[in-house]
Write a protein that holds these residues in place. Structure first.
Motif, PDB file in Angstrom:
ATOM      1  N   HIS A 195       0.832  -1.206   0.000  1.00  0.00           N
ATOM      2  CA  HIS A 195       0.000   0.000   0.000  1.00  0.00           C
ATOM      3  C   HIS A 195       0.872   1.264   0.000  1.00  0.00           C
ATOM      4  N   HIS A 196       1.884   1.303   0.870  1.00  0.00           N
ATOM      5  CA  HIS A 196       2.751   2.483   0.953  1.00  0.00           C
ATOM      6  C   HIS A 196       3.559   2.667  -0.337  1.00  0.00           C
ATOM      7  N   LEU A 197       4.014   1.560  -0.914  1.00  0.00           N
ATOM      8  CA  LEU A 197       4.778   1.658  -2.158  1.00  0.00           C
ATOM      9  C   LEU A 197       3.909   2.169  -3.293  1.00  0.00           C
ATOM     10  N   ARG A 198       2.692   1.715  -3.356  1.00  0.00           N
ATOM     11  CA  ARG A 198       1.763   2.222  -4.383  1.00  0.00           C
ATOM     12  C   ARG A 198       1.561   3.727  -4.226  1.00  0.00           C
ATOM     13  N   LYS A 199       1.447   4.186  -2.994  1.00  0.00           N
ATOM     14  CA  LYS A 199       1.279   5.625  -2.749  1.00  0.00           C
ATOM     15  C   LYS A 199       2.475   6.422  -3.275  1.00  0.00           C
ATOM     16  N   LYS A 200       3.678   5.880  -3.099  1.00  0.00           N
ATOM     17  CA  LYS A 200       4.885   6.564  -3.573  1.00  0.00           C
ATOM     18  C   LYS A 200       4.921   6.624  -5.099  1.00  0.00           C
ATOM     19  N   LEU A 201       4.356   5.616  -5.754  1.00  0.00           N
ATOM     20  CA  LEU A 201       4.395   5.543  -7.221  1.00  0.00           C
ATOM     21  C   LEU A 201       3.174   6.185  -7.886  1.00  0.00           C
ATOM     22  N   GLU A 202       2.165   6.518  -7.085  1.00  0.00           N
ATOM     23  CA  GLU A 202       0.920   7.034  -7.639  1.00  0.00           C
ATOM     24  C   GLU A 202       1.091   8.319  -8.452  1.00  0.00           C
ATOM     25  N   PRO A 203       1.934   9.280  -8.039  1.00  0.00           N
ATOM     26  CA  PRO A 203       2.082  10.503  -8.854  1.00  0.00           C
ATOM     27  C   PRO A 203       2.606  10.229 -10.268  1.00  0.00           C
ATOM     28  N   TYR A 204       3.189   9.066 -10.478  1.00  0.00           N
ATOM     29  CA  TYR A 204       3.755   8.724 -11.788  1.00  0.00           C
ATOM     30  C   TYR A 204       2.911   7.689 -12.528  1.00  0.00           C
ATOM     31  N   GLN A 205       1.754   7.353 -11.938  1.00  0.00           N
ATOM     32  CA  GLN A 205       0.804   6.400 -12.523  1.00  0.00           C
ATOM     33  C   GLN A 205       1.347   4.980 -12.625  1.00  0.00           C
ATOM     34  N   TYR A 206       2.333   4.652 -11.786  1.00  0.00           N
ATOM     35  CA  TYR A 206       2.848   3.284 -11.788  1.00  0.00           C
ATOM     36  C   TYR A 206       2.274   2.444 -10.649  1.00  0.00           C
ATOM     37  N   HIS A 207       1.459   3.059  -9.803  1.00  0.00           N
ATOM     38  CA  HIS A 207       0.885   2.312  -8.687  1.00  0.00           C
ATOM     39  C   HIS A 207      -0.024   1.182  -9.166  1.00  0.00           C
ATOM     40  N   LYS A 208      -0.651   1.396 -10.335  1.00  0.00           N
ATOM     41  CA  LYS A 208      -1.568   0.382 -10.861  1.00  0.00           C
ATOM     42  C   LYS A 208      -0.844  -0.827 -11.437  1.00  0.00           C
ATOM     43  N   ASP A 209       0.475  -0.685 -11.649  1.00  0.00           N
ATOM     44  CA  ASP A 209       1.244  -1.815 -12.180  1.00  0.00           C
ATOM     45  C   ASP A 209       1.499  -2.881 -11.113  1.00  0.00           C
ATOM     46  N   ILE A 210       1.401  -2.505  -9.842  1.00  0.00           N
ATOM     47  CA  ILE A 210       1.510  -3.511  -8.769  1.00  0.00           C
ATOM     48  C   ILE A 210       0.110  -4.078  -8.567  1.00  0.00           C
ATOM     49  N   GLN A 211      -0.162  -5.167  -9.252  1.00  0.00           N
ATOM     50  CA  GLN A 211      -1.507  -5.722  -9.302  1.00  0.00           C
ATOM     51  C   GLN A 211      -1.679  -6.831  -8.273  1.00  0.00           C
TER      52      GLN A 211
END
Length: 225
Positions: A195-211
């Motif tokens: 969850h925390h890693l997705r938050k860090k990647l969210e501004p770059y739209q890569y959070h959705k790649d961690i499925q």
């Protein structure tokens, strides 16, 4: 990068761990049964494996993990410098061979070569996934050329996902790899850190790649795939 070293000579085992620990995280085992158990977890980037072990020998360990489709690269250590032993080890699924006694620079060089051949490490010790780049020597993370700050565990989690991009990783594999078998925490910590890693990647739209793979774990791949 996480290595497993299996060696029954305890003084040599500690020496190898000391040699490698400045560059890698190292787990150890001193007999064939424990070595097989650890190797089957599929959480290591490479295995350094003595041939002559109490219980199962190194050849049998490699044979069994290959039967279970564990593809971790294996560097055999042996006191025997015979062509027959080298051929046997490679035929069973080993990747390289180092004869005792050896010098520490050669041990490290052979491990780095294994990691490069397996795709776990580039020449500059960096890892890349789309526009994400991890620089192993400094633990730096660049996303679309911009540096972002991750905690050590967040970095290790992202590193593990990138090393296994396109592959499903179970929660158990992630927990054992990042926190270790002897950790006092529980497996729930995996979901927290994802969850925390997705938050860090969210501004770059890569959070959705961690499925999320429901009931199993996670996979890193572009969302459209």
């Amino acid at each position: 990068m996480k290595l497993l070293v299996v060696e029954d000579n305890l003084s040599l085992l500690e020496s190898i761990k000391g040699i490698l620990s400045d560059e890698f995280e190292v787990d150890t085992a001193s007999d064939g049964d424990d070595g097989l158990f650890f190797a089957l977890q599929g959480i290591y980037d490479a295995i350094v494996l003595d041939v002559m072990l109490p219980g199962l020998d190194g050849f049998e360990i490699v044979k069994r993990i290959r039967q279970e489709r564990v593809t971790t690269p294996v560097l055999f250590l042996t006191a025997k410098d015979s062509l027959e032993d080298r051929v046997k080890g490679l035929d069973f699924g080993g990747d390289d061979y180092l004869v005792k006694p050896f010098q520490s620079p050669e041990l490290k060089a052979r491990i780095r070569a294994l990691l490069r051949r397996s795709g776990a490490m580039d020449l500059d010790q960096s890892l890349k996934y789309r526009d994400i780049e991890l620089r192993g020597k400094e633990n730096d993370v660049l996303v679309k050329g911009e540096a972002i700050k991750l905690t050590l565990k967040q970095y290790e989690l992202l590193e593990y996902l990138i090393q296994n991009k396109g592959k499903i990783l179970t929660r158990e594999q992630i927990f054992d790899r990042i926190w270790g078998f002897d950790s006092d925490t529980t497996i729930v910590i995996v979901e927290v850190f994802v969850h925390h890693l997705r938050k860090k990647l969210e501004p770059y739209q890569y959070h959705k790649d961690i499925q999320t793979v429901r009931g199993i774990g996670y996979i890193l791949k572009p969302q459209e795939e």
